[in-house]
Design a protein around this motif. Structure first.
Motif, PDB file in Angstrom:
ATOM      1  N   ILE A  18       0.821  -1.208   0.000  1.00 28.72           N
ATOM      2  CA  ILE A  18       0.000   0.000   0.000  1.00 28.72           C
ATOM      3  C   ILE A  18       0.858   1.264   0.000  1.00 28.72           C
ATOM      4  O   ILE A  18       0.429   2.322  -0.476  1.00 28.72           O
ATOM      5  N   ARG A  19       2.075   1.157   0.493  1.00 27.03           N
ATOM      6  CA  ARG A  19       2.941   2.334   0.590  1.00 27.03           C
ATOM      7  C   ARG A  19       3.389   2.850  -0.777  1.00 27.03           C
ATOM      8  O   ARG A  19       3.807   3.995  -0.894  1.00 27.03           O
ATOM      9  N   ILE A  20       3.318   1.976  -1.777  1.00 28.31           N
ATOM     10  CA  ILE A  20       3.628   2.437  -3.139  1.00 28.31           C
ATOM     11  C   ILE A  20       2.400   2.313  -4.041  1.00 28.31           C
ATOM     12  O   ILE A  20       2.509   2.193  -5.255  1.00 28.31           O
ATOM     13  N   GLY A  21       1.224   2.346  -3.419  1.00 33.71           N
ATOM     14  CA  GLY A  21      -0.011   2.364  -4.194  1.00 33.71           C
ATOM     15  C   GLY A  21      -0.329   1.092  -4.936  1.00 33.71           C
ATOM     16  O   GLY A  21      -1.015   1.123  -5.965  1.00 33.71           O
ATOM     17  N   LEU A  22       0.152  -0.047  -4.422  1.00 35.89           N
ATOM     18  CA  LEU A  22      -0.119  -1.336  -5.057  1.00 35.89           C
ATOM     19  C   LEU A  22      -0.913  -2.236  -4.124  1.00 35.89           C
ATOM     20  O   LEU A  22      -1.157  -1.902  -2.956  1.00 35.89           O
ATOM     21  N   ILE A  23      -1.324  -3.391  -4.627  1.00 39.64           N
ATOM     22  CA  ILE A  23      -1.984  -4.410  -3.818  1.00 39.64           C
ATOM     23  C   ILE A  23      -1.025  -5.581  -3.626  1.00 39.64           C
ATOM     24  O   ILE A  23      -0.087  -5.768  -4.410  1.00 39.64           O
ATOM     25  N   PRO A  24      -1.232  -6.394  -2.598  1.00 42.74           N
ATOM     26  CA  PRO A  24      -0.383  -7.572  -2.417  1.00 42.74           C
ATOM     27  C   PRO A  24      -0.519  -8.540  -3.583  1.00 42.74           C
ATOM     28  O   PRO A  24      -1.580  -8.647  -4.198  1.00 42.74           O
ATOM     29  N   ASP A  25       0.580  -9.239  -3.884  1.00 42.63           N
ATOM     30  CA  ASP A  25       0.538 -10.319  -4.860  1.00 42.63           C
ATOM     31  C   ASP A  25       1.222 -11.536  -4.258  1.00 42.63           C
ATOM     32  O   ASP A  25       1.479 -11.578  -3.061  1.00 42.63           O
ATOM     33  N   GLY A  26       1.507 -12.530  -5.085  1.00 40.08           N
ATOM     34  CA  GLY A  26       2.068 -13.768  -4.550  1.00 40.08           C
ATOM     35  C   GLY A  26       1.057 -14.565  -3.735  1.00 40.08           C
ATOM     36  O   GLY A  26       1.422 -15.381  -2.889  1.00 40.08           O
ATOM     37  N   GLY A  27      -0.249 -14.322  -4.013  1.00 39.48           N
ATOM     38  CA  GLY A  27      -1.294 -15.055  -3.291  1.00 39.48           C
ATOM     39  C   GLY A  27      -1.549 -14.541  -1.890  1.00 39.48           C
ATOM     40  O   GLY A  27      -2.258 -15.190  -1.107  1.00 39.48           O
ATOM     41  N   ALA A  28      -1.013 -13.370  -1.553  1.00 37.79           N
ATOM     42  CA  ALA A  28      -1.125 -12.858  -0.186  1.00 37.79           C
ATOM     43  C   ALA A  28      -2.574 -12.691   0.262  1.00 37.79           C
ATOM     44  O   ALA A  28      -2.903 -12.929   1.428  1.00 37.79           O
ATOM     45  N   HIS A  29      -3.478 -12.271  -0.652  1.00 35.26           N
ATOM     46  CA  HIS A  29      -4.887 -12.136  -0.272  1.00 35.26           C
ATOM     47  C   HIS A  29      -5.442 -13.490   0.214  1.00 35.26           C
ATOM     48  O   HIS A  29      -6.209 -13.546   1.179  1.00 35.26           O
ATOM     49  N   PHE A  30      -5.048 -14.547  -0.458  1.00 36.49           N
ATOM     50  CA  PHE A  30      -5.494 -15.898  -0.093  1.00 36.49           C
ATOM     51  C   PHE A  30      -4.934 -16.321   1.259  1.00 36.49           C
ATOM     52  O   PHE A  30      -5.683 -16.744   2.155  1.00 36.49           O
ATOM     53  N   GLU A  88       3.282   8.214  -7.576  1.00 36.38           N
ATOM     54  CA  GLU A  88       3.705   9.036  -6.443  1.00 36.38           C
ATOM     55  C   GLU A  88       4.408   8.183  -5.383  1.00 36.38           C
ATOM     56  O   GLU A  88       5.416   8.597  -4.809  1.00 36.38           O
ATOM     57  N   GLY A  89       3.875   6.979  -5.135  1.00 41.17           N
ATOM     58  CA  GLY A  89       4.495   6.086  -4.148  1.00 41.17           C
ATOM     59  C   GLY A  89       5.912   5.707  -4.526  1.00 41.17           C
ATOM     60  O   GLY A  89       6.810   5.692  -3.685  1.00 41.17           O
ATOM     61  N   ILE A  90       6.129   5.417  -5.805  1.00 41.04           N
ATOM     62  CA  ILE A  90       7.463   5.073  -6.294  1.00 41.04           C
ATOM     63  C   ILE A  90       8.394   6.274  -6.193  1.00 41.04           C
ATOM     64  O   ILE A  90       9.541   6.162  -5.739  1.00 41.04           O
ATOM     65  N   GLN A  91       7.905   7.440  -6.610  1.00 35.81           N
ATOM     66  CA  GLN A  91       8.732   8.648  -6.562  1.00 35.81           C
ATOM     67  C   GLN A  91       9.123   8.977  -5.128  1.00 35.81           C
ATOM     68  O   GLN A  91      10.274   9.331  -4.842  1.00 35.81           O
ATOM     69  N   ALA A  92       8.182   8.831  -4.215  1.00 30.04           N
ATOM     70  CA  ALA A  92       8.464   9.103  -2.806  1.00 30.04           C
ATOM     71  C   ALA A  92       9.480   8.102  -2.259  1.00 30.04           C
ATOM     72  O   ALA A  92      10.365   8.458  -1.470  1.00 30.04           O
ATOM     73  N   LEU A 106      11.851   6.569  -3.975  1.00 31.39           N
ATOM     74  CA  LEU A 106      13.160   6.913  -4.523  1.00 31.39           C
ATOM     75  C   LEU A 106      13.731   8.169  -3.875  1.00 31.39           C
ATOM     76  O   LEU A 106      14.948   8.286  -3.683  1.00 31.39           O
ATOM     77  N   GLU A 107      12.853   9.101  -3.504  1.00 32.62           N
ATOM     78  CA  GLU A 107      13.291  10.359  -2.886  1.00 32.62           C
ATOM     79  C   GLU A 107      13.350  10.264  -1.359  1.00 32.62           C
ATOM     80  O   GLU A 107      13.676  11.246  -0.682  1.00 32.62           O
ATOM     81  N   LYS A 108      12.987   9.076  -0.837  1.00 30.18           N
ATOM     82  CA  LYS A 108      13.032   8.816   0.610  1.00 30.18           C
ATOM     83  C   LYS A 108      12.216   9.842   1.398  1.00 30.18           C
ATOM     84  O   LYS A 108      12.681  10.452   2.358  1.00 30.18           O
ATOM     85  N   ARG A 109      10.969  10.008   0.963  1.00 30.35           N
ATOM     86  CA  ARG A 109      10.046  10.920   1.639  1.00 30.35           C
ATOM     87  C   ARG A 109       8.692  10.258   1.784  1.00 30.35           C
ATOM     88  O   ARG A 109       8.434   9.203   1.208  1.00 30.35           O
ATOM     89  N   LYS A 110       7.796  10.872   2.550  1.00 29.86           N
ATOM     90  CA  LYS A 110       6.458  10.356   2.724  1.00 29.86           C
ATOM     91  C   LYS A 110       5.627  10.675   1.490  1.00 29.86           C
ATOM     92  O   LYS A 110       5.610  11.824   1.026  1.00 29.86           O
ATOM     93  N   PRO A 111       4.909   9.691   0.927  1.00 33.60           N
ATOM     94  CA  PRO A 111       4.113   9.952  -0.282  1.00 33.60           C
ATOM     95  C   PRO A 111       2.890  10.809   0.022  1.00 33.60           C
ATOM     96  O   PRO A 111       2.351  10.796   1.143  1.00 33.60           O
ATOM     97  N   ILE A 112       2.441  11.519  -0.972  1.00 33.99           N
ATOM     98  CA  ILE A 112       1.210  12.308  -0.876  1.00 33.99           C
ATOM     99  C   ILE A 112       0.204  11.710  -1.857  1.00 33.99           C
ATOM    100  O   ILE A 112       0.257  11.957  -3.068  1.00 33.99           O
ATOM    101  N   PHE A 113      -0.712  10.896  -1.346  1.00 41.03           N
ATOM    102  CA  PHE A 113      -1.676  10.217  -2.204  1.00 41.03           C
ATOM    103  C   PHE A 113      -2.919  11.066  -2.397  1.00 41.03           C
ATOM    104  O   PHE A 113      -3.342  11.805  -1.503  1.00 41.03           O
TER     105      PHE A 113
END
Length: 263
Positions: free
Chosen positions: A139-151, A247-251, A253-260
């Protein structure tokens, strides 16, 4: 050349009915790039084919289990034609590990986050060091879990708690993870000692019967896992196209808190 690469990124050792698969990119906190994912799959297939192995132990070298997917490496694979094979590879790893006709232990020390935690959750039993931490932090980079994590999260926590863990994406202490049922044991002494004790205990039991029970449950739930893996792939593709992900990726890389912004 391939053998050398495999030794560098995934260590596989088999001894006395036990296989030890160790993620081995310690300088990157065992973050998984595509080469490493391929080597994990190759090693799992090798374990699956070995009739002399009853137990698999998953671990990480260096200071942690795994920080998850290698974001900087994945950034170079932005083309959709390259994204699809990566997700298919993750799917194959998850299914191969899930259907493995062995008992599987995940031994977590240091961080286990993102895809690293997804991998750990496939195990039948999870032991964590007292100084470890777990985080389903996509969630910190605006994505959802994969690798079956929801299961796997739903199976361990129930749907409501699984959603909260995914949405919050916070780092959990081993005590917190044990309390909610995310892990099965916190090592009272050294993690290696706890793993050895668990392996010894299982070896003294009718382990083929244990594996048969595992197989029955796995075959029963396989269609559900396959459906979730497909939905994760579709959902991840959609999230990759959002402003919040960029924005999550940019944050990161820039080592800052994202602004969603919810876009």
């Amino acid at each position: 050349m391939m053998a050398t690469e495999q030794v560098e990124k995934v260590l596989l050792h088999m001894d006395d009915r036990v296989a030890y698969l160790t993620l081995n990119r310690p300088k990157s906190l065992n973050a998984m790039d595509v080469d490493m994912l391929n080597q994990i799959l190759h090693s799992l297939k090798e374990v699956a084919a070995n009739d002399n192995v009853d137990i698999l132990v998953l671990a990480g070298s260096g200071t942690g289990f795994s920080a998850g997917g290698d974001i900087k490496t994945m950034l170079s694979r932005v083309d959709d034609n390259e994204f699809e094979p990566v997700m298919e590879l993750i799917t194959e790893i998850t299914k191969t590990l899930y259907l493995l006709p062995k008992l599987v232990i995940s031994a977590i020390h240091g961080p286990a986050a993102g895809l690293g935690l997804s991998l750990a959750l496939v195990a039948d039993y999870i032991i964590a060091d007292r100084l470890s931490s777990t985080a389903m932090n996509f969630i910190r980079i605006g994505l959802i879990p994969d690798g079956g994590a929801h299961f796997f999260l739903e199976k361990r926590l129930g749907e409501a708690k699984a959603k909260h863990v995914i949405w919050e994406g916070k780092q959990l202490s081993p005590g917190e993870a044990l309390h909610i049922g995310l892990i099965d044991e916190v090592a009272e002494e050294e993690l290696q000692t706890a793993v050895i004790q668990k392996v010894k205990k299982w070896k003294k039991r009718p382990i083929l019967a244990m594996i048969q029970t595992k197989s029955i449950y796995n075959q029963m739930h396989l269609p559900e896992l396959e459906k979730i893996l497909e939905l994760e792939k579709i959902g991840q593709q959609a999230m990759r196209n959002t402003k919040d992900h960029r924005e999550g990726i940019q944050a990161f890389l820039e080592k800052r808190k994202p602004i969603f912004t919810g876009e």
